[in-house]
Design an enzyme around this catalytic site. Structure first.
Site, PDB file in Angstrom:
ATOM      1  N   ASP A  32      54.929 -26.087  -3.915  1.00  0.00           N
ATOM      2  CA  ASP A  32      54.557 -26.678  -2.624  1.00  0.00           C
ATOM      3  C   ASP A  32      55.461 -27.854  -2.226  1.00  0.00           C
ATOM      4  OD1 ASP A  32      52.290 -24.969  -2.885  1.00  0.00           O
ATOM      5  OD2 ASP A  32      51.163 -26.557  -3.892  1.00  0.00           O
ATOM      6  N   GLU A 239      47.816 -21.071   5.436  1.00  0.00           N
ATOM      7  CA  GLU A 239      47.927 -22.408   4.826  1.00  0.00           C
ATOM      8  C   GLU A 239      49.375 -22.878   4.933  1.00  0.00           C
ATOM      9  OE1 GLU A 239      46.675 -21.803   0.753  1.00  0.00           O
ATOM     10  OE2 GLU A 239      48.413 -20.580   0.266  1.00  0.00           O
TER      11      GLU A 239
HETATM   12  O1  FUB Z   1      49.258 -25.291  -4.856  1.00  0.00           O
HETATM   13  C1  FUB Z   1      47.931 -25.028  -4.492  1.00  0.00           C
HETATM   14  C2  FUB Z   1      47.876 -24.283  -3.212  1.00  0.00           C
HETATM   15  O2  FUB Z   1      48.622 -23.074  -3.317  1.00  0.00           O
HETATM   16  C3  FUB Z   1      48.513 -24.980  -2.040  1.00  0.00           C
HETATM   17  O3  FUB Z   1      47.765 -26.042  -1.532  1.00  0.00           O
HETATM   18  C4  FUB Z   1      48.692 -23.823  -1.147  1.00  0.00           C
HETATM   19  O4  FUB Z   1      49.484 -24.048  -0.032  1.00  0.00           O
HETATM   20  C5  FUB Z   1      49.272 -22.806  -2.086  1.00  0.00           C
HETATM   21  O5  FUB Z   1      50.646 -22.966  -2.263  1.00  0.00           O
END
Ligand code: FUB
Length: 340
Positions: A32, A239
């Site tokens: 991320d 997301e």
């Molecule tokens: O790393 C945890 C979660 O996985 C992140 O918050 C999301 O965007 C995904 O990458």
């Protein structure tokens, strides 16, 4: 001569492959990546993946991260420094677990670190912590940002000096529990033919620790001006929001989650609406796809992650970087990181 021509065409490809194929860090797992340029240097704010032994579940509990480390480098391709712990969950009074995708911003001598974590009631909130150094350690505020919820904060500074936070993530990120503006412990998704759940945006107050005004939906529209629908899994927001500005246009990019693309939409206002344009990054090894886009020394870069270093373990990822190209018409060249 033909040899010279060959060298001309092959050199950039070779450079791109060598940049994109190697994890930036190999002695720990990172994911991320939110990249920024502060004082001419690149700082990357990633998640710090660990194997906490939590079984894989749809709600993402196996992403059981506990702390953060900042990465820095003078330029892409240069030496990467992994800094000491920037923030640990035990030092965040309101948080209980799952330190997910963070971001950072700088204003007036202070670096602000934004991070999602579950609170003591197991509800994702977004916190803020501060430091005089871009690499921390950061001191967390005692409470999460008032009115914040869900995951994946991304802070964009506009040329006007205004800062905006984009956030949200469905499924494990709990955005589907906030459709009324209040927390509902049950998941509620729109029907297939209804507009998809939208990411959120809020302007940050002058103190950078609170929202000014209300949280708004970020509209992602198709070419006919209609909102993307819930059933449009190939294009709808899941997301990993990010915003960059190029040639006066705002680019809102994000992960489509269960279809694993990084997609983008463009608009004329940081608050949207944004019109869907296409795919920036095709699926990578591992379930999640998450990125950031930053300009450094006149070139644009895509920071992303994949699970190659762990042999495909979805919760053990590594941050990578590759060059990103805007075409003359403003579109972005699609990157396929699986082909090197
Ligand atoms: O790393 C945890 C979660 O996985 C992140 O918050 C999301 O965007 C995904 O990458």
């Amino acid at each position: 001569t033909s040899t010279e021509n060959q060298a001309d065409t092959e050199a950039p490809v070779a450079q791109q492959a060598s940049v994109s194929s190697e994890p930036l860090v190999t002695d720990m797992y990172t994911a991320d990546p939110s990249a920024h340029v502060f004082n001419g240097k690149i700082y990357v704010y990633p998640s710090h993946d660990i194997d906490a032994g939590v079984p894989e579940k749809d709600d993402g509990s196996h992403f059981a991260m506990e702390d953060y480390h900042v990465l820095s480098m003078d330029s892409v391709g240069g030496k990467v420094t992994v800094h000491d712990v920037a923030l640990h969950v035990k030092d965040v009074p309101w948080a209980s677990r799952q330190m997910w995708a963070p971001d950072a911003a700088y204003k007036d001598g202070t670096y602000y670190f934004y991070f999602p974590a579950k609170d003591k009631q197991d509800i994702f909130r977004i916190g803020v912590a501060t430091s005089t150094s871009p690499t921390g350690p950061f001191k967390a505020e005692p409470e999460p940002i008032a009115g914040s919820y869900s995951i994946d904060p991304a802070v964009f500074k506009d040329d006007s000096g205004d800062y905006y936070m984009y956030f949200g993530g469905i499924w494990g990120g709990q955005l589907q529990r906030w459709s009324t503006g209040k927390y509902n412990p049950n998941d509620e998704y729109p029907a297939d033919d209804q507009p998809a759940l939208m990411p959120k945006v809020a302007k940050l107050s002058a103190d950078m620790k609170s929202f000014e005004g209300e949280v708004k939906d970020v509209q992602i529209l198709d070419k006919n001006g209609q909102p993307l629908l819930a059933k449009d899994n190939d294009r709808r927001f899941f997301e990993a929001a990010w915003v960059h500005k190029y040639n006066g246009k705002y680019y809102f990019s994000y992960s489509t989650g269960d279809t694993h693309n990084i997609a983008y939409a463009t608009g004329d206002n940081p608050l949207g609406p944004f019109t869907y344009q296409g795919v920036i990054l095709k699926p990578v090894l591992g379930w999640t796809n998450h990125h950031s886009i930053v300009e450094h020394n006149g070139k644009w870069y895509l920071f992303y992650h994949d699970s190659s270093l762990s042999g495909g373990k979805t919760h053990l990822r590594s941050v990578k970087v590759t060059e990103l190209k805007h075409n003359p018409d403003g579109s972005i060249e699609t990157i396929d990181a699986m082909v090197e």
